[in-house]
Design an enzyme around this catalytic site. Structure first.
Site, PDB file in Angstrom:
ATOM      1  N   ASN A   1       0.865  -1.177   0.000  1.00 36.98           N
ATOM      2  CA  ASN A   1       0.000   0.000   0.000  1.00 36.98           C
ATOM      3  C   ASN A   1       0.903   1.229   0.000  1.00 36.98           C
ATOM      4  OD1 ASN A   1      -1.811   2.039   0.465  1.00 36.98           O
ATOM      5  ND2 ASN A   1      -2.458   1.327   2.499  1.00 36.98           N
TER       6      ASN A   1
ATOM      7  N   LYS B   1       0.091   4.214  -0.248  1.00 39.05           N
ATOM      8  CA  LYS B   1      -0.554   5.398   0.365  1.00 39.05           C
ATOM      9  C   LYS B   1      -0.345   6.613  -0.553  1.00 39.05           C
ATOM     10  CE  LYS B   1      -0.205   3.095   4.761  1.00 39.05           C
ATOM     11  NZ  LYS B   1      -0.146   3.172   6.233  1.00 39.05           N
TER      12      LYS B   1
ATOM     13  N   HIS C   1      -9.506   0.815   4.767  1.00 36.99           N
ATOM     14  CA  HIS C   1      -8.234   1.047   5.473  1.00 36.99           C
ATOM     15  C   HIS C   1      -8.480   1.992   6.652  1.00 36.99           C
ATOM     16  CE1 HIS C   1      -4.172   2.303   6.399  1.00 36.99           C
ATOM     17  NE2 HIS C   1      -3.772   1.221   5.768  1.00 36.99           N
TER      18      HIS C   1
ATOM     19  N   GLU D   1      -6.890   4.411   7.768  1.00 36.58           N
ATOM     20  CA  GLU D   1      -6.683   5.838   7.510  1.00 36.58           C
ATOM     21  C   GLU D   1      -7.914   6.444   6.848  1.00 36.58           C
ATOM     22  OE1 GLU D   1      -2.913   5.304   5.553  1.00 36.58           O
ATOM     23  OE2 GLU D   1      -2.062   4.722   7.486  1.00 36.58           O
TER      24      GLU D   1
ATOM     25  N   GLU E   1      -5.159  -5.223  10.351  1.00 37.34           N
ATOM     26  CA  GLU E   1      -4.176  -4.165  10.612  1.00 37.34           C
ATOM     27  C   GLU E   1      -4.520  -3.453  11.916  1.00 37.34           C
ATOM     28  OE1 GLU E   1      -2.052  -2.720   6.827  1.00 37.34           O
ATOM     29  OE2 GLU E   1      -3.884  -1.566   7.021  1.00 37.34           O
TER      30      GLU E   1
ATOM     31  N   GLY F   1       2.724   2.072  10.888  1.00 31.29           N
ATOM     32  CA  GLY F   1       3.693   3.160  10.798  1.00 31.29           C
ATOM     33  C   GLY F   1       4.405   3.485  12.095  1.00 31.29           C
TER      34      GLY F   1
ATOM     35  N   SER G   1       3.590  -2.283  10.335  1.00 29.05           N
ATOM     36  CA  SER G   1       5.040  -2.344  10.600  1.00 29.05           C
ATOM     37  C   SER G   1       5.648  -3.687  10.220  1.00 29.05           C
ATOM     38  CB  SER G   1       5.348  -1.987  12.065  1.00 29.05           C
ATOM     39  OG  SER G   1       4.959  -0.650  12.332  1.00 29.05           O
TER      40      SER G   1
HETATM   41  P1  13P Z   1       3.200   0.233   7.655  1.00 23.94           P
HETATM   42  O1  13P Z   1       3.691  -1.049   7.028  1.00 23.94           O
HETATM   43  O2  13P Z   1       3.949   1.426   7.199  1.00 23.94           O
HETATM   44  O3  13P Z   1       3.080   0.118   9.135  1.00 23.94           O
HETATM   45  O4  13P Z   1       1.704   0.464   7.104  1.00 23.94           O
HETATM   46  C1  13P Z   1       0.799  -0.575   7.191  1.00 23.94           C
HETATM   47  C2  13P Z   1      -0.406  -0.207   6.411  1.00 23.94           C
HETATM   48  O5  13P Z   1      -1.178   0.651   6.790  1.00 23.94           O
HETATM   49  C3  13P Z   1      -0.634  -0.918   5.140  1.00 23.94           C
HETATM   50  O6  13P Z   1      -1.927  -0.696   4.668  1.00 23.94           O
END
Ligand code: 13P
Length: 252
Positions: free
Chosen positions: A9, A11, A95, A97, A167, A173, A212
């Protein structure tokens, strides 16, 4: 029986077309190290067509990061499933976010999953508890609510192409991934919820862990019986690290 799926992803990265195409080429080359693993890249919507052209139809798979459930209409800034048809094989839905910043509700995630399946797109439905929910001992209840809602609009889970991504929000992150044992416990719970929804299909549905994931922790995560790959954020922007995660999935 479940081939691993590793999805990157991206982002809101990278910020130029040239960088996006270069990254796609680099990831495609890196993915050759693990041909048994399904590798998916999810670039920003605006780069999807160019990335698809750059890597061709026989290369790695492509996913979108979100979409609307309606086919057309007055939805400023949104992307229709009809627009993704032929462009991507996967679409990330729900997701955290988008739940946090864009008003994505359980109910809308369910409508989007059903719409994606109806349009031949494989939904990667993302679920996961926030830190305060975990502290309050609500993880299982949150997962139960989110997974039920995500699949609630489907008559059957058979041949839907559904993928679930667990997740935990506190792990995204932060460098603080869930332990393999904790991630397995929640992924096993997700499998049980899927079994209750469709006993025949549940064992074939890939469940990813995300939050992560790195080249270092991937192997232990993938050795768990109910973890069938990963949804990767930061490490998916680094082709060497993404390749190492793909290799870990191939070994598991
Ligand atoms: P990270 O791997 O940067 O923690 O992000 C995970 C994520 O949100 C993937 O959709």
């Amino acid at each position: 029986m479940r081939a691993p799926i590793i999805a990157g992803n991206w982002k809101m990265n990278p910020t130029t077309l040239d960088e996006a195409v270069a990254l796609a080429h680099a990831v495609e080359a890196a993915a050759r190290v693990a041909p048994s693993v399904t590798a998916v890249i999810c670039p920003p919507t605006i780069w999807l067509a160019d990335v698809q052209r750059a890597i061709g139809r026989d290369g790695i798979s492509i996913g979108a990061q979100t979409m609307h459930f309606e086919e057309r209409g007055a939805f400023t800034g949104e992307t229709s499933p009809l627009m993704l048809d032929g462009l991507v094989q996967f679409v990330i839905l729900g997701h955290s976010e988008r739940r946090l910043y864009d008003g994505e509700t359980d109910e809308r995630v369910g409508r989007k999953v059903a719409s994606a399946v109806a349009h031949g797109l494989r939904p990667i439905a993302a679920v996961g508890e926030r830190a305060e929910e975990r502290r309050a001992g609500e993880t299982a209840a949150v997962i139960d609510r989110q997974v039920r809602a995500a699949v609630g609009g489907l008559d059957s889970l058979t041949r839907t192409g559904l993928v679930i991504a667990y997740e935990p929000v506190w792990a995204i992150g932060t460098g603080d991934a869930a332990s393999a044992a904790d991630a397995q416990e929640v992924c096993a719970q997700i499998r049980q919820i899927l079994r209750a929804a469709d006993a025949d299909a549940a064992d074939a549905i890939p469940i990813q862990y995300g939050g992560s994931v790195t080249a270092e922790n991937a192997g232990e995560l993938f050795s768990q019986p109910d973890i069938d790959g990963a949804l990767v954020g930061g490490a998916s922007l680094k082709p060497d690290q993404f390749a190492a995660i793909l290799r870990a999935a191939a070994r598991a």
